[in-house]
Motif scaffolding. Sequence first.
Motif, PDB file in Angstrom:
ATOM      1  N   VAL A 280       0.864  -1.191   0.000  1.00 36.39           N
ATOM      2  CA  VAL A 280       0.000   0.000   0.000  1.00 36.39           C
ATOM      3  C   VAL A 280       0.890   1.226   0.000  1.00 36.39           C
ATOM      4  CG1 VAL A 280      -1.726   1.336   1.274  1.00 36.39           C
ATOM      5  CG2 VAL A 280      -1.867  -1.174   1.226  1.00 36.39           C
ATOM      6  N   ASN A 282       0.387   5.163   0.261  1.00 36.22           N
ATOM      7  CA  ASN A 282      -0.569   6.245   0.487  1.00 36.22           C
ATOM      8  C   ASN A 282       0.068   7.446   1.179  1.00 36.22           C
ATOM      9  OD1 ASN A 282      -0.163   5.053   2.966  1.00 36.22           O
ATOM     10  ND2 ASN A 282      -2.335   4.768   3.451  1.00 36.22           N
ATOM     11  N   SER A 298      -3.279   3.399  -3.026  1.00 40.50           N
ATOM     12  CA  SER A 298      -3.859   3.152  -1.713  1.00 40.50           C
ATOM     13  C   SER A 298      -4.821   1.969  -1.711  1.00 40.50           C
ATOM     14  CB  SER A 298      -4.588   4.404  -1.225  1.00 40.50           C
ATOM     15  OG  SER A 298      -5.161   4.197   0.045  1.00 40.50           O
ATOM     16  N   CYS A 301      -3.990  -2.886  -3.613  1.00 43.23           N
ATOM     17  CA  CYS A 301      -3.632  -4.063  -2.826  1.00 43.23           C
ATOM     18  C   CYS A 301      -4.890  -4.805  -2.370  1.00 43.23           C
ATOM     19  CB  CYS A 301      -2.788  -3.652  -1.622  1.00 43.23           C
ATOM     20  SG  CYS A 301      -2.156  -5.032  -0.641  1.00 43.23           S
ATOM     21  N   HIS A 322      -7.106  -1.357   5.247  1.00 42.36           N
ATOM     22  CA  HIS A 322      -5.714  -1.038   5.558  1.00 42.36           C
ATOM     23  C   HIS A 322      -5.306  -1.620   6.917  1.00 42.36           C
ATOM     24  CE1 HIS A 322      -5.359   2.618   2.617  1.00 42.36           C
ATOM     25  NE2 HIS A 322      -5.384   1.451   2.012  1.00 42.36           N
TER      26      HIS A 322
END
Length: 351
Positions: A280, A282, A298, A301, A322
């Motif tokens: 990720v 971000n 972001s 994944c 996340h």
Amino acid sequence: MNALHKTSPSLLSKTEQDSINDVTQKITQHSNELRKKYRLLSYQNVIGASVMTLSVTGMIIMGTLYIKGIIPAWLCIVTNALLTSLIHELEHDLIHRLYFRKQLFAHNLMMLLCWITRPGMPSPWLRRELHFHHHKESGTDTDVEAWITTSGSKWGAKRFLKLIDGFVFGIVNALFAPTWREKVRLTVKVLRLNAPMGLLYWGCWYVFLGYHLYTWTSSLMGFNYQPSPTTSMLMTVINSAVVIIVAPNIIRQFCLFFISSNIHYYGDVMPRNALQQTQVMNHWWLWPFQLFCFNFGSTHCIHHFVVKDPFYLRQMTAPYAHKVLAEAGIRFNDFGTYKRSNRYTMTQPNT
């Protein structure tokens, strides 16, 4: 569990497979809860068709306003780049048959609109085959889609050329092949991947660059170049095409490939191990790039674990997903990948 993650026990340990299953189950459960909470999400076909209609209509409106001289070129380019980033997400979902799965006419019409508005990309029907293989063998030597986006390449002029202009890169790569047979094979492959839309797209871009380079050079040398009426009319069409279609897609594609090639690991990934395939990204400084690929770094994944969720639902599940991904050991903002040529284990990731 997602079918794409059914893997031979000989490849993954039970702990790794259980972790993959757990991530997939938790994110799927969360997205299903969102579907129940927001009834609008059950109208997936309508949402996809609406986003496509608004995006294509927006591009037409911006193009018309530019041609009429109402808005400047830069505003048309930036807006259409943002709209084509939405269309790319639609194409990605369509490749997985997330819209109009049983209505082939509507499904293929949307696929065609994706191709027309993003002509620098290979046919979405051709990309489907490459993309399914990407999911099965992500990060391995046979992952052509990852290689096309520069994953696994060392950073330098060659990789930047590939990010900016994949057509020229493909031709140059073919010309430097060791044998004539290989040169011909690679050249044919590049032409096939770009035919017919990409050939018109890149041809328009090269004529635009060549013409304006020539006129600029002529003015520097004191020559007063006067184009013929036919040339003038042709360049008016090409200039408009560059502002409305070509330049927006060059910006979008560069941002997408830059993000995509660095969130995917390549070269030393265990086959079909979703825990190693992506990370990720971000971090705040990536937002100028994320803006033109719809926050791809972001959310992509998530897609490697849960394929059935459309792009807008991935954005909604991201805060929860996340946390689940981090608990499973998925890396976040591993910028060491730039130095490692996207290898997973060459050195430890940056913290």
